[in-house]
Design an enzyme around this catalytic site. Structure first.
Site, PDB file in Angstrom:
ATOM      1  N   ASP A   1      42.564  56.357  35.432  1.00  0.00           N
ATOM      2  CA  ASP A   1      43.515  56.597  36.107  1.00  0.00           C
ATOM      3  C   ASP A   1      44.964  57.450  35.762  1.00  0.00           C
ATOM      4  O   ASP A   1      45.756  57.226  36.571  1.00  0.00           O
ATOM      5  CB  ASP A   1      43.719  56.311  37.548  1.00  0.00           C
ATOM      6  CG  ASP A   1      42.751  56.331  38.480  1.00  0.00           C
ATOM      7  OD1 ASP A   1      41.527  56.286  37.693  1.00  0.00           O
ATOM      8  OD2 ASP A   1      42.941  55.459  39.778  1.00  0.00           O
TER       9      ASP A   1
ATOM     10  N   ASP B   1      40.903  58.326  39.240  1.00  0.00           N
ATOM     11  CA  ASP B   1      40.609  58.825  41.036  1.00  0.00           C
ATOM     12  C   ASP B   1      40.792  60.005  41.758  1.00  0.00           C
ATOM     13  O   ASP B   1      41.170  61.245  41.082  1.00  0.00           O
ATOM     14  CB  ASP B   1      42.446  58.452  41.278  1.00  0.00           C
ATOM     15  CG  ASP B   1      42.450  57.426  42.985  1.00  0.00           C
ATOM     16  OD1 ASP B   1      41.588  56.455  42.432  1.00  0.00           O
ATOM     17  OD2 ASP B   1      43.679  57.597  43.231  1.00  0.00           O
TER      18      ASP B   1
ATOM     19  N   HIS C   1      39.682  62.203  45.625  1.00  0.00           N
ATOM     20  CA  HIS C   1      39.214  61.603  46.680  1.00  0.00           C
ATOM     21  C   HIS C   1      39.227  62.528  47.674  1.00  0.00           C
ATOM     22  O   HIS C   1      40.043  64.155  47.159  1.00  0.00           O
ATOM     23  CB  HIS C   1      41.045  61.527  47.576  1.00  0.00           C
ATOM     24  CG  HIS C   1      41.487  59.896  47.047  1.00  0.00           C
ATOM     25  ND1 HIS C   1      40.117  58.669  46.449  1.00  0.00           N
ATOM     26  CD2 HIS C   1      42.408  59.320  46.285  1.00  0.00           C
ATOM     27  CE1 HIS C   1      41.166  57.880  46.406  1.00  0.00           C
ATOM     28  NE2 HIS C   1      42.204  58.017  46.189  1.00  0.00           N
TER      29      HIS C   1
ATOM     30  N   HIS D   1      40.438  61.960  53.052  1.00  0.00           N
ATOM     31  CA  HIS D   1      40.541  60.243  52.638  1.00  0.00           C
ATOM     32  C   HIS D   1      41.005  59.478  52.949  1.00  0.00           C
ATOM     33  O   HIS D   1      42.080  59.235  53.827  1.00  0.00           O
ATOM     34  CB  HIS D   1      40.666  59.726  50.869  1.00  0.00           C
ATOM     35  CG  HIS D   1      40.203  58.740  50.777  1.00  0.00           C
ATOM     36  ND1 HIS D   1      40.600  57.535  49.899  1.00  0.00           N
ATOM     37  CD2 HIS D   1      38.673  58.558  50.155  1.00  0.00           C
ATOM     38  CE1 HIS D   1      39.870  57.060  49.684  1.00  0.00           C
ATOM     39  NE2 HIS D   1      38.535  57.217  50.002  1.00  0.00           N
TER      40      HIS D   1
ATOM     41  N   HIS E   1      47.141  61.962  48.277  1.00  0.00           N
ATOM     42  CA  HIS E   1      47.303  61.491  45.928  1.00  0.00           C
ATOM     43  C   HIS E   1      45.979  62.232  45.311  1.00  0.00           C
ATOM     44  O   HIS E   1      45.132  62.144  46.044  1.00  0.00           O
ATOM     45  CB  HIS E   1      48.132  60.218  45.406  1.00  0.00           C
ATOM     46  CG  HIS E   1      47.301  59.090  45.520  1.00  0.00           C
ATOM     47  ND1 HIS E   1      46.836  58.374  46.686  1.00  0.00           N
ATOM     48  CD2 HIS E   1      45.636  59.364  44.954  1.00  0.00           C
ATOM     49  CE1 HIS E   1      46.280  58.232  46.802  1.00  0.00           C
ATOM     50  NE2 HIS E   1      45.195  58.259  45.246  1.00  0.00           N
TER      51      HIS E   1
ATOM     52  N   LYS F   1      36.119  58.042  41.453  1.00  0.00           N
ATOM     53  CA  LYS F   1      35.866  57.288  41.745  1.00  0.00           C
ATOM     54  C   LYS F   1      36.898  57.579  42.978  1.00  0.00           C
ATOM     55  O   LYS F   1      38.037  58.018  43.128  1.00  0.00           O
ATOM     56  CB  LYS F   1      36.639  55.846  41.464  1.00  0.00           C
ATOM     57  CG  LYS F   1      37.337  56.273  41.087  1.00  0.00           C
ATOM     58  CD  LYS F   1      37.927  54.853  40.038  1.00  0.00           C
ATOM     59  CE  LYS F   1      39.559  54.762  39.387  1.00  0.00           C
ATOM     60  NZ  LYS F   1      39.983  54.498  40.616  1.00  0.00           N
TER      61      LYS F   1
ATOM     62  N   CYS G   1      44.294  50.062  40.022  1.00  0.00           N
ATOM     63  CA  CYS G   1      42.969  50.347  39.567  1.00  0.00           C
ATOM     64  C   CYS G   1      42.710  49.737  38.210  1.00  0.00           C
ATOM     65  O   CYS G   1      41.879  49.655  37.935  1.00  0.00           O
ATOM     66  CB  CYS G   1      42.975  51.715  39.486  1.00  0.00           C
ATOM     67  SG  CYS G   1      43.506  52.679  40.676  1.00  0.00           S
TER      68      CYS G   1
HETATM   69  C1  VGL Z   1      45.609  53.862  42.108  1.00  0.00           C
HETATM   70  C2  VGL Z   1      47.227  53.246  44.583  1.00  0.00           C
HETATM   71  C3  VGL Z   1      45.639  54.503  45.228  1.00  0.00           C
HETATM   72  C4  VGL Z   1      45.523  53.741  41.056  1.00  0.00           C
HETATM   73  C5  VGL Z   1      44.843  54.553  43.462  1.00  0.00           C
HETATM   74  O1  VGL Z   1      45.089  54.266  40.403  1.00  0.00           O
HETATM   75  O2  VGL Z   1      46.241  52.231  40.514  1.00  0.00           O
HETATM   76  N1  VGL Z   1      46.299  53.078  43.027  1.00  0.00           N
HETATM   77  N2  VGL Z   1      44.701  55.242  44.520  1.00  0.00           N
HETATM   78 ZN    ZN Z   2      43.872  56.535  45.601  1.00  0.00          ZN
END
Ligand code: VGL
Ligand code: ZN
Length: 208
Positions: free
Chosen positions: A13, A51, A53, A57, A86, A111, A156
């Site tokens: 990510d 990430d 979404h 979401h 995000h 994901k 993550c």
């Molecule tokens: C993440 C919070 C929400 C991450 C992703 O990549 O750690 N954290 N979505």
């Molecule tokens: Zn996320």
């Protein structure tokens, strides 16, 4: 450690929204880009995650009436931290961080695509049932050991590291190529949990 043909660098990510100026900035998140680019040259196999979404979401605080970011809500699969909106599919913030090398990655795993289920882990969604297919893809490539880096250490990266262990991989986290969010002590808790599950902590200087 000297990476060989059974080792893969898993870059978690490293996306614009997780960098300073993004929608869910991880403190110092931009500092991982240089070390990760340098690391990639030492690995034969590199995979990247995003990430990714949909706008509706369940992890977005603004999809819950009267809720604010960083609060926790109970969902059918368990407690869920609510985040600022995000990494919306196709948005600039969901793109890879400016300057991140992406050409050498053989695999990009996205994901968190199901509106109803979050997925911190690159392997298993938050319902702990739905698989992304990453473990199978890695096994088919003969990968047995993963080195994780990226964002965020306590979400993550940690969930991916723990699920990789559970799937039978040897796992290292490159400690100077990750940064955390730290909600209510989550960063220390994540390192403790990873250590307890046999995740090795290494420095990028030890890899090569
Ligand atoms: C993440 C919070 C929400 C991450 C992703 O990549 O750690 N954290 N979505
Ligand atoms: Zn996320």
């Amino acid at each position: 450690m000297t990476p060989g043909s059974a080792d893969l660098l898993l870059v978690i990510d490293v996306q614009a929204d997780f960098l300073p100026g993004g929608m869910l900035p991880v403190p110092g998140g931009d500092a991982v880009v240089g070390p990760i680019n340098a690391l990639q040259g030492r690995f034969r196999h590199v995979a990247l995650t995003q990430d990714w979404h949909p706008a509706d979401h369940v992890s977005f605080a603004d999809n819950h009436v009267g809720r604010a970011p960083f609060e926790t809500v109970a969902l059918p699969y368990g407690d869920q931290v609510l985040w600022p909106r995000h990494c919306v599919q196709g948005s600039a913030g969901a793109g890879f961080a400016p300057g991140l090398a992406t050409d050498r990655a053989s695999l990009v795993i996205r994901k968190g695509l199901d509106s109803r289920i979050d997925s911190y882990s690159a392997f298993l969604e938050a319902d702990r049932t739905t698989r992304t297919g990453l473990a199978g893809a890695l096994r088919e490539r003969g990968i047995t050991r993963l080195v994780l880096c990226g964002l965020a250490t306590d979400f993550c990266v940690a969930w991916s590291a723990l699920d990789a262990r559970a799937a039978g991989f040897d796992v290292c986290v490159a400690a100077d190529a990750v940064r955390g969010i730290d909600v209510d002590g989550s960063l220390a808790a994540a390192w403790a949990r990873m250590a307890a599950e046999g995740v090795q902590r290494i420095a990028t200087a030890e890899i090569g």
